[in-house]
Design an enzyme around this catalytic site. Structure first.
Site, PDB file in Angstrom:
ATOM      1  N   GLY A 111      32.564 -70.724  21.739  1.00 52.96           N
ATOM      2  CA  GLY A 111      32.616 -71.102  20.322  1.00 52.96           C
ATOM      3  C   GLY A 111      34.025 -71.520  19.935  1.00 52.96           C
ATOM      4  O   GLY A 111      34.939 -71.568  20.762  1.00 52.96           O
ATOM      5  N   LYS A 141      31.878 -76.384  25.599  1.00 54.83           N
ATOM      6  CA  LYS A 141      32.547 -76.064  24.323  1.00 54.83           C
ATOM      7  C   LYS A 141      32.057 -77.111  23.332  1.00 54.83           C
ATOM      8  O   LYS A 141      32.598 -78.227  23.270  1.00 54.83           O
ATOM      9  CB  LYS A 141      34.064 -76.129  24.511  1.00 54.83           C
ATOM     10  CG  LYS A 141      34.862 -76.029  23.220  1.00 54.83           C
ATOM     11  CD  LYS A 141      35.692 -74.784  23.142  1.00 54.83           C
ATOM     12  CE  LYS A 141      36.517 -74.729  21.858  1.00 54.83           C
ATOM     13  NZ  LYS A 141      37.131 -73.413  21.645  1.00 54.83           N
TER      14      LYS A 141
HETATM   15  N1  LIG Z   1      45.513 -61.571  29.042  1.00 52.26           N
HETATM   16  C1  LIG Z   1      46.374 -62.525  28.734  1.00 52.26           C
HETATM   17  N2  LIG Z   1      47.642 -62.502  29.213  1.00 52.26           N
HETATM   18  C2  LIG Z   1      48.529 -63.460  28.913  1.00 52.26           C
HETATM   19  N3  LIG Z   1      48.260 -64.511  28.130  1.00 52.26           N
HETATM   20  C3  LIG Z   1      47.031 -64.610  27.614  1.00 52.26           C
HETATM   21  C4  LIG Z   1      46.023 -63.623  27.880  1.00 52.26           C
HETATM   22  N4  LIG Z   1      44.893 -63.998  27.235  1.00 52.26           N
HETATM   23  C5  LIG Z   1      45.163 -65.144  26.607  1.00 52.26           C
HETATM   24  N5  LIG Z   1      46.442 -65.524  26.837  1.00 52.26           N
HETATM   25  C6  LIG Z   1      47.102 -66.735  26.304  1.00 52.26           C
HETATM   26  O1  LIG Z   1      46.938 -66.744  24.896  1.00 52.26           O
HETATM   27  C7  LIG Z   1      46.634 -68.046  24.430  1.00 52.26           C
HETATM   28  C8  LIG Z   1      45.287 -68.038  23.708  1.00 52.26           C
HETATM   29  O2  LIG Z   1      44.254 -67.711  24.643  1.00 52.26           O
HETATM   30  P1  LIG Z   1      42.892 -68.548  24.704  1.00 52.26           P
HETATM   31  O3  LIG Z   1      43.208 -70.021  24.701  1.00 52.26           O
HETATM   32  O4  LIG Z   1      42.085 -68.036  25.832  1.00 52.26           O
HETATM   33  O5  LIG Z   1      42.279 -68.149  23.275  1.00 52.26           O
HETATM   34  P2  LIG Z   1      40.951 -68.705  22.570  1.00 52.26           P
HETATM   35  O6  LIG Z   1      40.326 -67.541  21.910  1.00 52.26           O
HETATM   36  O7  LIG Z   1      40.165 -69.459  23.558  1.00 52.26           O
HETATM   37  O8  LIG Z   1      41.522 -69.697  21.461  1.00 52.26           O
HETATM   38  P3  LIG Z   1      40.704 -70.873  20.662  1.00 52.26           P
HETATM   39  O9  LIG Z   1      40.162 -70.220  19.431  1.00 52.26           O
HETATM   40  O10 LIG Z   1      41.807 -71.857  20.376  1.00 52.26           O
HETATM   41  O11 LIG Z   1      39.653 -71.425  21.577  1.00 52.26           O
HETATM   42  C9  LIG Z   1      46.667 -68.963  25.640  1.00 52.26           C
HETATM   43  O12 LIG Z   1      47.928 -69.555  25.750  1.00 52.26           O
HETATM   44  C10 LIG Z   1      46.413 -68.015  26.802  1.00 52.26           C
HETATM   45  O13 LIG Z   1      46.942 -68.492  27.992  1.00 52.26           O
HETATM   46 MG   LIG Z   2      39.510 -71.415  23.513  1.00 54.93          MG
END
Ligand SMILES: Nc1ncnc2c1ncn2[C@@H]1O[C@H](COP(=O)(O)OP(=O)(O)OP(=O)(O)O)[C@@H](O)[C@H]1O
Ligand SMILES: [Mg+2]
Length: 201
Positions: free
Chosen positions: A99, A32
């Site tokens: 990203g 990352k």
């Molecule tokens: N399929 C799912 N079921 C339940 N919770 C989810 C699911 N997908 C994501 N989440 C929850 O939603 C939140 C955001 O997900 P994630 O951190 O993967 O997003 P991200 O796109 O990586 O965000 P960032 O832009 O901050 O990197 C987290 O708390 C994650 O555990």
């Molecule tokens: Mg993320």
């Protein structure tokens, strides 16, 4: 898959969860390059915990910024400037690069996350919500990637299954929805194992 760049239609859309699935499935390295909001949580630690892989699979961030803001702002708050020329794609395989936010997240006065994707020249996987609003966000993201001639691997939909949205994204976006990840009650390493066994990811 040898190397992939994970982007999303937004922040919090599930990039880190999908990265964890891919890292676990392929025993991949995780990188990352730009992490904001590090005073709260670092995605690298989430992926490490969810996959249980050895520390060597987790490459250090290039920019680790404290505030949970857009990278250009988070950097400014610390009197730093994100420079694309200081960020290189690691020579490791398989590799999952995550990203920050989406394609038009600004990194500094004149570059966006899209420019980093172009520099890395990796095929891109777009993570999108499955729910209302996703068609517009996903088509905009695909359009921006195509304008920069970035190779698109496909889309992963995250959240409650929605066949109409999946079909619309495939039809209008001329893209394949490679997987649909359901909403999980809890996100832990067992959930990751279960998803990998029960879904064709
Ligand atoms: N399929 C799912 N079921 C339940 N919770 C989810 C699911 N997908 C994501 N989440 C929850 O939603 C939140 C955001 O997900 P994630 O951190 O993967 O997003 P991200 O796109 O990586 O965000 P960032 O832009 O901050 O990197 C987290 O708390 C994650 O555990
Ligand atoms: Mg993320």
């Amino acid at each position: 898959m040898r190397k992939v760049f994970i982007t999303g239609t937004d922040t919090g859309v599930g990039k880190t969860l999908i990265s964890s699935l891919l890292v676990k499935k392929f025993n991949a390295y995780y990188f990352k390059p730009i992490q904001t909001g590090s005073k709260e949580e670092r995605d690298v630690n989430i992926v490490k915990n969810l996959t249980g892989l050895n520390g060597e699979y987790f490459l250090p961030e290039v920019y680790l910024l404290k505030e949970p803001l857009s990278p250009h702002l988070a950097a400014k708050r610390e009197n730093k400037k994100i420079e694309l020329k200081k960020i290189f794609c690691p020579q490791k395989e398989p590799l999952v690069v995550e990203g920050a936010g989406g394609v038009f997240v600004p990194l500094n006065e004149n570059s966006f996350m899209l420019d980093l994707m172009q520099k890395f020249s990796l095929p891109v996987l777009v993570v999108a919500r499955s729910t209302l609003g996703t068609i517009n966000h996903t088509l905009l993201t695909l359009e921006a990637l195509r304008q920069k001639k970035i190779d698109i691997l496909g889309v992963i939909l995250n959240g409650p299954l929605n066949l109409e949205n999946k079909n619309a994204i495939e039809y209008y976006g001329k893209v394949k929805v490679l997987a649909e990840i359901p909403k999980l009650k809890t996100i832990n390493s067992m959930g990751i194992e279960e998803l990998l066994t029960n879904f064709n990811i």
